[in-house]
Scaffold this active site. Structure first.
Site, PDB file in Angstrom:
ATOM      1  N   HIS A 139      83.414  94.101  19.487  1.00 28.06           N
ATOM      2  CA  HIS A 139      81.935  94.153  18.811  1.00 28.06           C
ATOM      3  C   HIS A 139      82.903  94.737  17.670  1.00 28.06           C
ATOM      4  CE1 HIS A 139      81.069  97.817  21.117  1.00 28.06           C
ATOM      5  NE2 HIS A 139      82.713  98.012  20.648  1.00 28.06           N
ATOM      6  N   SER A 153      85.889  95.713  23.767  1.00 25.36           N
ATOM      7  CA  SER A 153      86.123  96.824  22.802  1.00 25.36           C
ATOM      8  C   SER A 153      87.323  97.774  23.208  1.00 25.36           C
ATOM      9  CB  SER A 153      84.973  98.358  22.993  1.00 25.36           C
ATOM     10  OG  SER A 153      84.949  99.013  22.507  1.00 25.36           O
TER      11      SER A 153
END
Length: 287
Positions: free
Chosen positions: A146, A123
């Site tokens: 993501h 992330s």
């Protein structure tokens, strides 16, 4: 009180700076793959010809008084100005905008930056990893990317604005991955739609998100504090004196900790005071 980162071409260039993408300091975009008690370790600058900065933990405020702040990263970078550096990463991610700030701090460092993904760069931490002039990854380590996640509350109009903001952040992240890999932005946007995507070792290299696999027999760096802090009572007294803490306040501090300065005059009960455990105090002084 105690005062605490086409491929061959892209690899030779710094990725572009991430531009203004708005605000949202409370948003967290973290992986859900790690245990809740994932250990958080502070950023540490190392004293050597090629200092190492270790980013082991949550990016930004973890909500429990911990986490890796950009102020710590900035401080570590100031202490190694002009030197090539290695940045070790093992992080589940965290606050996206803190990740953007850390990325930009590393991108503007005035010497080569080598990123080593030793566990996971997920992330927001995957954004930080993209700042490396060279990105190395262990064969069994992971880069995870993501869609942005956020928690919002409000009217349908505010929800629409939130959706647009998250879509904007997704594009910004994908532009960063695209700039580093030489792959189209749209390819990354389609890749992350609705899911977490993991790239282990060679997969990250094949995707353009890393350059090389880390050597299995690499030499372990010798860690040293960027700033020398006291390690015993005498050096503590000198340290506090340099911070202009009056002797009387230092004496009160030692008394509260259950010890006294060796230079203080004896009292009728001298020698009866319990020996203080200063290990937690010295640890608190470490950056």
């Amino acid at each position: 009180m105690i005062y605490t980162r086409l491929r061959a071409v892209m690899a030779a260039q710094r990725p572009p700076e991430i531009g203004n993408i708005g605000s949202g300091s409370d948003w967290r975009f973290e992986t859900r793959a790690l245990a809740a008690d994932f250990e958080k370790v502070e950023v540490t600058a190392l004293a050597s010809d090629r200092p190492t900065i270790s980013i082991f933990g949550y990016i930004g405020d973890d909500g429990d008084g911990g986490g890796i702040s950009t102020s710590r990263i900035a401080g570590a970078l100031r202490s190694v100005a002009g030197k090539p550096i290695t940045v070790e990463i093992n992080s589940p991610g965290g606050n996206y905008f803190e990740g953007v700030a850390a990325y930009n701090l590393l991108r503007r460092h005035d010497a080569p930056v080598r990123v080593e993904v030793v566990g996971i760069a997920a992330s927001a931490a995957s954004v930080i990893a993209m700042a490396g002039d060279e990105i190395a990854i262990a064969a069994n380590a992971e880069i995870m990317i993501h869609e942005a996640r956020g928690l919002f509350l409000g009217t349908k109009s505010e929800m629409r604005d939130a959706w647009e903001t998250l879509a904007h952040v997704d594009t910004a992240m994908c532009e960063t991955y695209a700039a580093r890999s030489g792959r189209p932005v749209a390819e990354f946007e389609a890749l992350i739609a609705g899911k977490d995507v993991y790239f282990r070792g060679q997969e990250a290299i094949d995707a353009g998100l890393a350059d090389v696999l880390m050597e299995r027999q690499a030499e372990m760096p010798v860690y040293a504090k960027a700033t020398k802090f006291p390690s015993d009572k005498e050096s503590l007294d000198t340290f506090l004196a340099k911070l202009d803490m009056p002797r009387s306040e230092r004496r009160d501090l030692y008394r509260a900790m259950g010890t006294r300065n060796a230079a203080d005059p004896a009292t009728p009960r001298a020698g009866d005071e319990p020996e203080a455990d200063l290990s937690r105090l010295f640890a608190a002084l470490t950056v």
